[in-house]
Design an enzyme around this catalytic site. Sequence first.
Site, short mmCIF file in Angstrom:
data_model
loop_
_atom_site.label_atom_id
_atom_site.label_comp_id
_atom_site.label_asym_id
_atom_site.label_seq_id
_atom_site.Cartn_x
_atom_site.Cartn_y
_atom_site.Cartn_z
N GLU A 41 0.85 -1.20 0.00
CA GLU A 41 0.00 0.00 0.00
C GLU A 41 0.88 1.25 0.00
O GLU A 41 1.75 1.40 0.86
CB GLU A 41 -0.91 -0.03 1.24
CG GLU A 41 -1.97 1.04 1.23
CD GLU A 41 -2.94 0.90 2.41
OE1 GLU A 41 -3.24 -0.24 2.82
OE2 GLU A 41 -3.36 1.95 2.91
N LYS A 223 -7.24 -1.69 11.49
CA LYS A 223 -6.53 -2.01 10.23
C LYS A 223 -5.38 -1.01 10.05
O LYS A 223 -4.29 -1.37 9.62
CB LYS A 223 -7.52 -1.95 9.06
CG LYS A 223 -6.98 -2.50 7.76
CD LYS A 223 -6.35 -1.46 6.87
CE LYS A 223 -5.88 -2.03 5.56
NZ LYS A 223 -5.19 -1.07 4.72
N ASP A 239 5.26 -14.46 11.39
CA ASP A 239 3.99 -15.04 10.98
C ASP A 239 2.90 -13.97 11.08
O ASP A 239 2.33 -13.72 12.14
CB ASP A 239 3.69 -16.23 11.91
CG ASP A 239 2.43 -16.99 11.51
OD1 ASP A 239 1.57 -16.41 10.83
OD2 ASP A 239 2.31 -18.16 11.91
N HIS A 336 -3.22 9.84 -0.73
CA HIS A 336 -3.36 8.55 -1.43
C HIS A 336 -3.33 8.75 -2.93
O HIS A 336 -2.68 8.01 -3.65
CB HIS A 336 -4.70 7.91 -1.05
CG HIS A 336 -4.59 7.02 0.15
ND1 HIS A 336 -5.39 5.94 0.34
CD2 HIS A 336 -3.76 7.06 1.20
CE1 HIS A 336 -5.07 5.35 1.47
NE2 HIS A 336 -4.09 6.02 2.02
C1 MEV Z 1 -5.85 2.68 5.29
O1 MEV Z 1 -4.97 1.63 4.94
C2 MEV Z 1 -5.93 2.79 6.80
C3 MEV Z 1 -6.96 3.80 7.32
O2 MEV Z 1 -8.23 3.49 6.74
C4 MEV Z 1 -7.00 3.65 8.81
C5 MEV Z 1 -8.12 4.43 9.47
O3 MEV Z 1 -9.17 4.67 8.84
O4 MEV Z 1 -7.95 4.76 10.67
C6 MEV Z 1 -6.63 5.19 6.89
#
Ligand code: MEV
Length: 384
Positions: A41, A223, A239, A336
Amino acid sequence: MLDLADAMIESAVGVTPVPLGVADGFLIDGETVAVPLAVEEPSILAAATFGARILSEEHGILTWFTYPVMTAQVFVEGNSDRVAAAIEHGDEQIRDCLAEPLASITARGGGLRRISTQRMADPPCVKVCIDVDVRDAMGANLLNTAAEIAGRRISEIAGAPVAMAILTNSACARRAGAEFDIDVSSLARTADGETPGADVARRICLASDIAHADSDRAVTHNKGIMNGISGLALATGNDTRAIEAAAHAWAAREGRYTALSTFTTDGERLRGSLELPLPFATVGGAVGMHPASRYALAILGNPTAARLARIAAAVGLVQNFAALNALVTAGIQQGHMRLHAERIAFTAGARDSEIRKVAAALAQTGAFDVETARAVLADIRSRR
Ligand code: MEV
């Protein structure tokens, strides 16, 4: 490379390279650290470096770690007083049969820490938990071997069949945490027309409260944390699935999935903290076997597994902080799309310095598609 892949897994047909980057500028427990991250990413490295830079302007990130203890589970069929009592009385015999498989880890200062039993009503079973200090290893092979050997002895002692014997990936005794606090003034933004730092801090805390209240938001919030932790896990040959499973189980430990980190303000200070199980290893499995993992560990100064887990906690918290900071101000798409434009340029055939030029033109027009990129590229080349 193919030889290595073949030695690592069955039916290997090749290798899939993932970009390896280094996020520098981390100040962790007073030490400057450059963190290798293997990620596909585009914005993860940029976010980590950005967050680390802001925090290192003060005292950086402080971390802690509990113990490298993993647990093997042996499930014995049936839930009778007789079975449970027999296992409890057989404690010495179970310890004896574990002496050999745990001899080498015991010699390294780890080894058996505790055996406990618990009765389960539905399905009717007795669960035997074997806690082992695995030092710098992840411990899966060691615990699975120990669990199977202990399982056979337990079955004899209990006179009952064993349903299965395997480690639990919950790793909830093997936790690490990170925290920071900074003056809110360092969060002030001039780019979007002077948002005061106190306002950015308030919005970051609101984002944290939302993630604690709403499970769907917590998944994305976490995430963002795992963007850093999994990237470090992959770079060091750890892992990633085990680490992800442990983290998400911890996030749901109270019966509802929630955020792993918390942000609060105290006067002029923004405080962030994170705690989760981090079963990172620095020996065993692919760690150390794969040359890329050796390289990544060397970048980190060849840390112990405990130190690597602490670095992982710091990276997770910084990644999360950077994501929330962007989300509550300009949003994440601005950054992004700039990075995405470079991918589109590459796909359109741009190389070397052309990539930046084509990406800049795409950002200017707002048309982020390969067709436009090809046209821009043709134009650049025709003017050479
Ligand atoms: C993107 O990889 C991760 C985010 O979505 C985390 C978040 O929303 O806190 C930007």
